[in-house]
Design a protein around this motif. Structure first.
Motif, PDB file in Angstrom:
ATOM      1  N   ASP A  72      46.172 -50.034  27.317  1.00 53.52           N
ATOM      2  CA  ASP A  72      44.901 -50.436  27.635  1.00 53.52           C
ATOM      3  C   ASP A  72      44.257 -51.677  27.292  1.00 53.52           C
ATOM      4  O   ASP A  72      43.493 -52.165  28.394  1.00 53.52           O
ATOM      5  CB  ASP A  72      43.787 -49.594  26.314  1.00 53.52           C
ATOM      6  CG  ASP A  72      44.237 -48.037  26.479  1.00 53.52           C
ATOM      7  OD1 ASP A  72      43.774 -47.356  27.391  1.00 53.52           O
ATOM      8  OD2 ASP A  72      44.541 -47.389  25.275  1.00 53.52           O
ATOM      9  N   VAL A  73      45.087 -52.522  26.689  1.00 52.64           N
ATOM     10  CA  VAL A  73      44.819 -53.981  26.855  1.00 52.64           C
ATOM     11  C   VAL A  73      45.991 -54.806  26.457  1.00 52.64           C
ATOM     12  O   VAL A  73      47.188 -54.381  25.923  1.00 52.64           O
ATOM     13  CB  VAL A  73      43.925 -54.160  25.398  1.00 52.64           C
ATOM     14  CG1 VAL A  73      43.628 -55.792  25.543  1.00 52.64           C
ATOM     15  CG2 VAL A  73      42.777 -53.420  25.392  1.00 52.64           C
ATOM     16  N   VAL A  74      46.354 -55.771  27.224  1.00 54.44           N
ATOM     17  CA  VAL A  74      47.561 -56.663  27.079  1.00 54.44           C
ATOM     18  C   VAL A  74      47.058 -57.871  26.643  1.00 54.44           C
ATOM     19  O   VAL A  74      45.888 -58.647  27.236  1.00 54.44           O
ATOM     20  CB  VAL A  74      48.097 -56.840  28.358  1.00 54.44           C
ATOM     21  CG1 VAL A  74      49.237 -57.977  28.302  1.00 54.44           C
ATOM     22  CG2 VAL A  74      48.631 -55.452  28.870  1.00 54.44           C
ATOM     23  N   HIS A  75      47.429 -58.286  25.563  1.00 53.13           N
ATOM     24  CA  HIS A  75      47.256 -59.755  24.905  1.00 53.13           C
ATOM     25  C   HIS A  75      48.282 -60.845  25.538  1.00 53.13           C
ATOM     26  O   HIS A  75      49.443 -60.487  25.482  1.00 53.13           O
ATOM     27  CB  HIS A  75      47.534 -59.720  23.553  1.00 53.13           C
ATOM     28  CG  HIS A  75      46.485 -58.798  22.644  1.00 53.13           C
ATOM     29  ND1 HIS A  75      45.651 -59.430  21.869  1.00 53.13           N
ATOM     30  CD2 HIS A  75      46.166 -57.411  22.877  1.00 53.13           C
ATOM     31  CE1 HIS A  75      44.865 -58.347  21.251  1.00 53.13           C
ATOM     32  NE2 HIS A  75      45.262 -57.127  22.025  1.00 53.13           N
ATOM     33  N   VAL A  76      48.105 -61.794  26.200  1.00 52.69           N
ATOM     34  CA  VAL A  76      48.842 -62.719  26.735  1.00 52.69           C
ATOM     35  C   VAL A  76      48.868 -64.002  25.889  1.00 52.69           C
ATOM     36  O   VAL A  76      48.132 -64.724  25.713  1.00 52.69           O
ATOM     37  CB  VAL A  76      48.280 -62.996  28.208  1.00 52.69           C
ATOM     38  CG1 VAL A  76      49.425 -63.962  28.872  1.00 52.69           C
ATOM     39  CG2 VAL A  76      48.223 -61.969  28.888  1.00 52.69           C
ATOM     40  N   CYS A  77      50.042 -64.247  25.145  1.00 51.66           N
ATOM     41  CA  CYS A  77      50.353 -65.255  24.073  1.00 51.66           C
ATOM     42  C   CYS A  77      51.509 -65.879  24.538  1.00 51.66           C
ATOM     43  O   CYS A  77      52.306 -66.288  23.478  1.00 51.66           O
ATOM     44  CB  CYS A  77      50.263 -64.555  22.936  1.00 51.66           C
ATOM     45  SG  CYS A  77      48.634 -63.775  22.108  1.00 51.66           S
ATOM     46  N   SER A  78      51.830 -65.804  25.702  1.00 51.59           N
ATOM     47  CA  SER A  78      53.168 -66.695  26.264  1.00 51.59           C
ATOM     48  C   SER A  78      52.596 -68.116  26.673  1.00 51.59           C
ATOM     49  O   SER A  78      51.526 -68.496  26.766  1.00 51.59           O
ATOM     50  CB  SER A  78      53.555 -65.806  27.349  1.00 51.59           C
ATOM     51  OG  SER A  78      52.477 -65.675  28.475  1.00 51.59           O
ATOM     52  N   PRO A  79      53.560 -69.021  27.264  1.00 51.26           N
ATOM     53  CA  PRO A  79      53.316 -70.208  27.528  1.00 51.26           C
ATOM     54  C   PRO A  79      52.216 -70.408  28.663  1.00 51.26           C
ATOM     55  O   PRO A  79      52.090 -69.535  29.600  1.00 51.26           O
ATOM     56  CB  PRO A  79      54.639 -70.726  27.632  1.00 51.26           C
ATOM     57  CG  PRO A  79      55.778 -70.385  27.099  1.00 51.26           C
ATOM     58  CD  PRO A  79      54.963 -68.834  26.828  1.00 51.26           C
ATOM     59  N   GLY A  94      46.320 -51.929  35.249  1.00 48.97           N
ATOM     60  CA  GLY A  94      45.253 -51.059  34.915  1.00 48.97           C
ATOM     61  C   GLY A  94      44.624 -51.509  33.578  1.00 48.97           C
ATOM     62  O   GLY A  94      44.181 -50.894  32.819  1.00 48.97           O
ATOM     63  N   SER A  95      45.162 -52.614  32.930  1.00 49.29           N
ATOM     64  CA  SER A  95      44.860 -53.121  31.665  1.00 49.29           C
ATOM     65  C   SER A  95      43.879 -53.917  31.385  1.00 49.29           C
ATOM     66  O   SER A  95      43.711 -55.124  32.490  1.00 49.29           O
ATOM     67  CB  SER A  95      46.223 -53.575  31.057  1.00 49.29           C
ATOM     68  OG  SER A  95      47.330 -52.686  31.117  1.00 49.29           O
ATOM     69  N   HIS A  96      42.823 -54.062  30.515  1.00 52.83           N
ATOM     70  CA  HIS A  96      42.257 -55.178  30.254  1.00 52.83           C
ATOM     71  C   HIS A  96      42.957 -56.306  29.572  1.00 52.83           C
ATOM     72  O   HIS A  96      44.096 -56.048  29.316  1.00 52.83           O
ATOM     73  CB  HIS A  96      41.047 -54.809  29.179  1.00 52.83           C
ATOM     74  CG  HIS A  96      40.170 -53.715  29.420  1.00 52.83           C
ATOM     75  ND1 HIS A  96      39.184 -53.814  30.584  1.00 52.83           N
ATOM     76  CD2 HIS A  96      40.195 -52.341  29.011  1.00 52.83           C
ATOM     77  CE1 HIS A  96      38.639 -52.572  30.740  1.00 52.83           C
ATOM     78  NE2 HIS A  96      39.262 -51.625  29.725  1.00 52.83           N
ATOM     79  N   ILE A  97      42.477 -57.435  29.790  1.00 55.51           N
ATOM     80  CA  ILE A  97      43.363 -58.587  29.080  1.00 55.51           C
ATOM     81  C   ILE A  97      42.638 -59.354  27.899  1.00 55.51           C
ATOM     82  O   ILE A  97      41.382 -59.671  28.270  1.00 55.51           O
ATOM     83  CB  ILE A  97      43.925 -59.548  30.315  1.00 55.51           C
ATOM     84  CG1 ILE A  97      42.624 -60.070  30.979  1.00 55.51           C
ATOM     85  CG2 ILE A  97      44.824 -58.777  31.179  1.00 55.51           C
ATOM     86  CD1 ILE A  97      43.112 -61.058  32.147  1.00 55.51           C
ATOM     87  N   ILE A  98      43.357 -59.901  27.230  1.00 58.42           N
ATOM     88  CA  ILE A  98      42.896 -60.785  26.202  1.00 58.42           C
ATOM     89  C   ILE A  98      43.991 -62.039  26.428  1.00 58.42           C
ATOM     90  O   ILE A  98      45.128 -61.807  25.887  1.00 58.42           O
ATOM     91  CB  ILE A  98      43.022 -60.402  24.704  1.00 58.42           C
ATOM     92  CG1 ILE A  98      41.932 -59.290  24.659  1.00 58.42           C
ATOM     93  CG2 ILE A  98      42.613 -61.801  23.751  1.00 58.42           C
ATOM     94  CD1 ILE A  98      41.812 -58.658  23.355  1.00 58.42           C
ATOM     95  N   CYS A  99      43.633 -63.311  27.184  1.00 61.90           N
ATOM     96  CA  CYS A  99      44.512 -64.131  27.365  1.00 61.90           C
ATOM     97  C   CYS A  99      44.351 -65.455  26.631  1.00 61.90           C
ATOM     98  O   CYS A  99      43.108 -65.981  26.440  1.00 61.90           O
ATOM     99  CB  CYS A  99      44.572 -64.639  29.063  1.00 61.90           C
ATOM    100  SG  CYS A  99      45.704 -65.954  29.190  1.00 61.90           S
TER     101      CYS A  99
END
Length: 366
Positions: A72-79, A94-99
């Motif tokens: 449902d949600v992908v958290h982007v905590c990469s470089p 199809g995922s919401h994002i928190i970047c």
């Protein structure tokens, strides 16, 4: 009164890209918000399995396999340099994002993420989490009510010392991984977002100077800045000064914003987040966090009674809970969205352009 502690139903199943400090911070907040910790992916299979075991995710995956998961949600905590591809892949799956900020290393990439989210009908947020200290919301409420009067000046700084010596190194120093700006994109963006959030105004023009104090770190040349000083013009006619440094001995996370209005001044210091200084010509006072006397939006963020300190992780927890609520179709006040990430990229580019040209520049509008 609604609080941010309310769990969204059904709880989102999330994926985490990254396994470092920010991924751990996100994970603690996600767990508290009731999320199902689905899959984590880092730089390789072995490190991903380690992260899954340490952080409590159901499984690990890397590359294309990560985006095959139902999330449902992908958290982007990469470089930073990976944010564009990771965000677009998440949205396309199809995922919401928190970047994590910066949303992207340039404004065109940030705009592409925003456009893709809108085209897919999906949401995205960016962790400008200092918005979530209750006393920040109180300062904002006082300005919006007119208590402070017209904004005359802003005096703000964000000082750290973790890159003080030439031997100190980090992936953010390398522009190939972190982007063309380091100190400003990393912490100055927080400061500008907080200024604009509190004052409800935009920085419309600026004059900036940058310095790279250590030309080499870790055996390689440094092409990103260590310090930034700038003068700004606000959309309401006020002016301000901003200082950003990652080479300030003894300063660990010294974020301070002071706004002088025509009726009163307001000062918030992140290292003393329970307090808001209110200055008037006839006398000053120090407001201490107490939900019984704060504006409703500030009181909403008070998760523990007065006298029980709240801090950075509490602010992060509230941000993640609000993000999930917004993705679920609920309304929340002051959530930093993808457009705010784009805004930060535009301000960062203006800072670099001004420093290079040694002149005043206007900040491009969204």
């Amino acid at each position: 009164m609604d609080t941010v502690a309310q769990v969204i139903s059904p709880p989102p199943r999330i994926g985490m890209l990254g396994g470092g400090f920010m991924a751990r911070t996100h994970t603690r907040a996600a767990r508290l918000a009731g999320a199902v910790l689905g899959v984590v992916g880092t730089s390789g299979p072995a490190s991903s399995r380690t992260a899954a075991a340490e952080l409590g995710y159901e499984t690990s995956a890397v590359g294309a396999d990560f985006f095959e998961e139902r999330l449902d949600v992908v958290h982007v905590c990469s470089p930073n340099s990976t944010h564009l591809d990771h965000c677009l892949n998440a949205l396309d799956s199809g995922s919401h994002i928190i970047c994590e900020k910066p949303l992207a290393t340039d404004s065109s990439a940030a705009r592409a993420i925003l456009d893709r989210a809108e085209a897919r009908g999906l949401g995205g947020t960016v962790p400008f989490v200092y918005r979530y200290h209750p006393m920040v919301r109180e300062a904002r409420a006082r300005i919006r009510r007119g208590d402070a009067g017209a904004v005359l000046t802003v005096d703000a700084r964000y000082l750290q010392d973790w890159l003080l010596d030439a031997e100190d190194d980090n992936w953010r120093v390398d522009s190939a991984s972190g982007g063309p700006s380091r100190a400003f994109a990393d912490i100055g963006s927080h400061l500008v977002d907080l200024i604009e959030f509190i004052t409800d105004e935009r920085i419309v023009a600026l004059s900036a100077a940058t310095r790279t104090v250590h030309p080499r770190r870790g055996g390689g040349a440094v092409t990103t800045e260590d310090t930034v000083a700038m003068t700004v013009e606000m959309s309401g006619g006020g002016i301000g000064s901003i200082l950003v440094s990652q080479l300030a001995p003894g300063r660990k996370n010294n974020l301070v914003v002071e706004v002088a209005g025509s009726e009163e001044s307001l000062r918030f210091a992140q290292e003393q987040p329970e307090e808001l200084w209110v200055g008037r010509r006839s006398g000053s006072q120090l407001l201490v966090r107490d939900p019984d006397v704060l504006a409703p939006d500030a009181a909403r963020l008070c998760e523990v009674p007065a006298g029980h300190p709240q801090g950075y992780q509490d602010a992060f927890n509230a941000f993640i809970a609000d993000s999930y609520a917004v993705f679920a179709g609920q309304r929340r006040e002051g959530v930093p969205m993808l457009a705010d990430g784009l805004r930060a990229a535009l301000v960062t580019e203006a800072v670099l352009r001004s420093a290079e040209q040694r002149t005043w520049v206007e900040v491009e509008a969204l």
